[in-house]
Design an enzyme around this catalytic site. Sequence first.
Site, mmCIF file in Angstrom:
data_model
loop_
_atom_site.group_PDB
_atom_site.id
_atom_site.type_symbol
_atom_site.label_atom_id
_atom_site.label_comp_id
_atom_site.label_asym_id
_atom_site.label_seq_id
_atom_site.Cartn_x
_atom_site.Cartn_y
_atom_site.Cartn_z
ATOM 1 N N GLY A 133 0.790 -1.227 0.000
ATOM 2 C CA GLY A 133 0.000 0.000 0.000
ATOM 3 C C GLY A 133 0.818 1.270 0.000
ATOM 4 O O GLY A 133 0.250 2.356 -0.078
ATOM 5 N N ASP B 144 -10.486 -8.556 -0.077
ATOM 6 C CA ASP B 144 -9.278 -9.166 0.443
ATOM 7 C C ASP B 144 -9.500 -9.391 1.932
ATOM 8 O O ASP B 144 -8.838 -8.794 2.773
ATOM 9 C CB ASP B 144 -8.094 -8.209 0.187
ATOM 10 C CG ASP B 144 -6.751 -8.902 0.363
ATOM 11 O OD1 ASP B 144 -6.735 -10.136 0.525
ATOM 12 O OD2 ASP B 144 -5.727 -8.195 0.361
ATOM 13 N N ILE C 16 0.036 -5.838 -8.881
ATOM 14 C CA ILE C 16 -1.331 -6.107 -9.323
ATOM 15 C C ILE C 16 -2.060 -4.785 -9.473
ATOM 16 O O ILE C 16 -2.529 -4.438 -10.538
ATOM 17 C CB ILE C 16 -2.045 -7.043 -8.325
ATOM 18 C CG1 ILE C 16 -1.342 -8.408 -8.321
ATOM 19 C CG2 ILE C 16 -3.505 -7.211 -8.715
ATOM 20 C CD1 ILE C 16 -1.838 -9.360 -7.274
ATOM 21 N N THR C 17 -2.096 -4.024 -8.405
ATOM 22 C CA THR C 17 -2.755 -2.709 -8.510
ATOM 23 C C THR C 17 -1.767 -1.574 -8.312
ATOM 24 O O THR C 17 -2.130 -0.416 -8.468
ATOM 25 C CB THR C 17 -3.861 -2.589 -7.438
ATOM 26 O OG1 THR C 17 -3.251 -2.805 -6.164
ATOM 27 C CG2 THR C 17 -4.952 -3.617 -7.639
#
Lengths: 512, 512
Positions: free
Chosen positions: A178, A266, A207-208
């Site tokens: 994050g 998640d 992924i993001t």
Amino acid sequence: MKLKVKTINFETGNTKDVVLNIKDALKLGQKAGDRINIKNLESKNIEEKYWIAILQIDYSNSIVKPGEIGVFLDIIKEKPSLKDNMVLSVKSADPPDSFKFIQKKIRGSKLTTEEINNIVSDTVSGSLSKIDLAAFITAVFINGMDHEEMTSLANAESRSGEIFNFGPDVYDKHSTGGVPGNKVSLIIVPIVAATGLTIPKSSTRAITSPSGTADSMEVLAPVAFEADALKTIVSTENACIIWGGALNTSPADNILIEIERPLHMDPIGLMIPSIITKKLSLGVKKLVLDIPVGEGTKFTTPHDGKQFAYVFKEIARNVGIKAECALTLAHQPIGHAVGPGLEAKEALTLLMDYSAGPNSLIEKSTDIAGILLEMGGKAQKGMGQKLAKEILRSGKAYEKMRSIIKAQGGNPELKPEEIKLGPYKKEFFATKPGHITGVNNAIINQIAKATGCPHSKQSGVEIFKKQGARIKEGDLIFKIYSESQSKIKRAENIYNSTGGPIILGGMMIERI
Amino acid sequence: MKLKVKTINFETGNTKDVVLNIKDALKLGQKAGDRINIKNLESKNIEEKYWIAILQIDYSNSIVKPGEIGVFLDIIKEKPSLKDNMVLSVKSADPPDSFKFIQKKIRGSKLTTEEINNIVSDTVSGSLSKIDLAAFITAVFINGMDHEEMTSLANAESRSGEIFNFGPDVYDKHSTGGVPGNKVSLIIVPIVAATGLTIPKSSTRAITSPSGTADSMEVLAPVAFEADALKTIVSTENACIIWGGALNTSPADNILIEIERPLHMDPIGLMIPSIITKKLSLGVKKLVLDIPVGEGTKFTTPHDGKQFAYVFKEIARNVGIKAECALTLAHQPIGHAVGPGLEAKEALTLLMDYSAGPNSLIEKSTDIAGILLEMGGKAQKGMGQKLAKEILRSGKAYEKMRSIIKAQGGNPELKPEEIKLGPYKKEFFATKPGHITGVNNAIINQIAKATGCPHSKQSGVEIFKKQGARIKEGDLIFKIYSESQSKIKRAENIYNSTGGPIILGGMMIERI
């Protein structure tokens, strides 16, 4: 019902779907998405003889005619004995037991270890469809999993794939993510490995986010290895920095993640087993978990992060992993660089020259490496970070990194300035004097992705001024790189429309 | 990203999937299951110009090459202007707003009417994937929907498709199902229609049961009609008994049902809107809901059924439908016949000859028809069933049924004995004297499906002795029919292994 195999020369990425003509599906009383039992009378191999497939229906008569069963290339690859015109016996299949256990979780009950084992093995065999698993994930999100369930799930998931044994004492670090620019693994692994501890670091691609550890490492060396190649690397280097995707570890977890991702779910009940199962698969015994805390991470407050840490440590202990957790700051990027090439460059620069900094990268990397060195008995309690800094400053970490890069097939002589960036660039300057009150991670990520990250390694962003810095009008504060002029334009638009990620404030808080 | 259309000559039943080569998918940063925005620069029609698709990936290079976008026949049918080599502009799509509203329901919050409208329209447009909808269904199952939400959902679902207007006063009946042999609609519709009330009965085919109303009616007349044909039938007959599947009513509900079914989930929060939306679509204003109660139905106890009835009536009232509910016995089949042909035969026999019975079919049909006649002002309160029986006994219901059969293109002269059954049969006899203490519905269903129901119209079971009957050794108690000797054998095996559905008891309750 007996049907003749018809190969459909197409790969769907799904190894379970077979296609029947609508007429046969009606006769069988089945609809699209139903499970069917298939028996291949001509096959001797038991795994190729009996299997469960998910039904697709050809309504058009154009590909699969009555009397045929359409089989995609995915299944042919798995079951090479299948040939056109081979006769398969097909009948409707009851949902597997694991389907009932999913219903049980939906109804809010706790699952036993055996029930979880069942769900995991049917996930891998494909007896559970994607929508079954979406229902399971949603149920876990809403109803949760307790410690025993998470422990069972982590164990079952790791047993669903290959498990490596790199010796009795294997170390690792992991981050719940994050925070942009978090290239700390590229520093931590060589520091720890330089002391002789075994640290086979396997990571995901982004992924993001704009860059995962595997994406950044790939700028320096190949990262995709199968099991045997990995064993060779770790046996000579007692370390690696690779992408986990080419290993067959914990396939059940991979399948669940593929469904969690588009659902943007998640849940803790799956996240903890997911982290731990990957560590079990690599034989990890001692682990430091980096838990970035703050806006944009999974844990908004230190309290949330701490709660998570306690649960995580317990589940890890239950499966035989000693874990320590480090709550870390996540209010702005680590270091100055975001994007695969830029992050690799920043890490390599620091490994070669301690004085180059940046401080945030040095501090965070040596904090975590220090804990691992203490866990491994290389430093006394409280002295780990000091040792980690010494190893980094001395050049021993750089030597180890060169050695890992070479073992993975990269060029150990690569210099930071040789890492390709751009070629398109755009610089941003302060429009007024003041000091930086913050850096907005979400805007950083958005702009970095607009430049082409993580697919384009040469793209990304550099942040020149971070929180607390005083600036003059006209100072360079931000720079973007991309392989395409139109992406530079798009990133620039985001910068302009959001006001940019670098937040400039005067001393006045409010005008009344 | 610009890609050239490549038609894939295959129909998937899914109008949303497009296929990209893995290389392009990586460049786009998308994975299988992700949403992508498509823009067709060459199209003038706005619906064909912009659309959202779900990504599939060709990993094999065998069908879709880099630079191409594979489009299945399903999409070509919807967007006929699409041609091979046409250039489409493709970019990643954010999840639609409705995705956030699904997350909101997952988190346990109430949805507003506008949010529900959004979910429904994105369900129909395909912006929500199957796994999104599976998550939504699971969330509704766990967290429920309140009366306002159900009302909004019923309204939104009906507006998602065609809505018929058969006049100001339209009647209907519906059953929540679960009892075998429930051919009452074939009796109720002609009774009610004979009095001049409008009753356009649209039903489903059997999904998990041996025969739905549409399956049984299809033995007597065609049941698949599109909108215009339906309007003609109802305008001349003020009634029909058709299959709803060929109408474009409430497509959102159909899509949800296609996902609920394999998940074995039928949450009240979706079930009530699902029933009501189909009635709204047919312009129904007054409705009787048959709620069978007991083992094997959706409502195990009368209390459950009653609770459901109160909620149902309120949601119906909210959308302008006056509903009455009838809790009915479901401990054994209605009448003696189970299976499309056998049920059509039993109903036709009763319509032609009241004295033929069976009583359970007469009583249940006239009970429900009676309520409708009272609601329609054809009989005073409490006198409806009497009138319904008169209409049935007088032959007026049979006359009306002949007329409906003719209007739907069937043969009104068909005699019950001309309905084809078998040709394979097997009879079962009592092995000892006693009396029947019960008939097991679950075993009836299992055996009937084993004979080939509902796909095979000529298959099914006949129950000669029901609860309370006294029997002698050697009495014929059960008979099965099938088009295939091997299915007879399979049904026989179920009979023998379960002991059969007819439960025979002596007078002694327990031996101590």
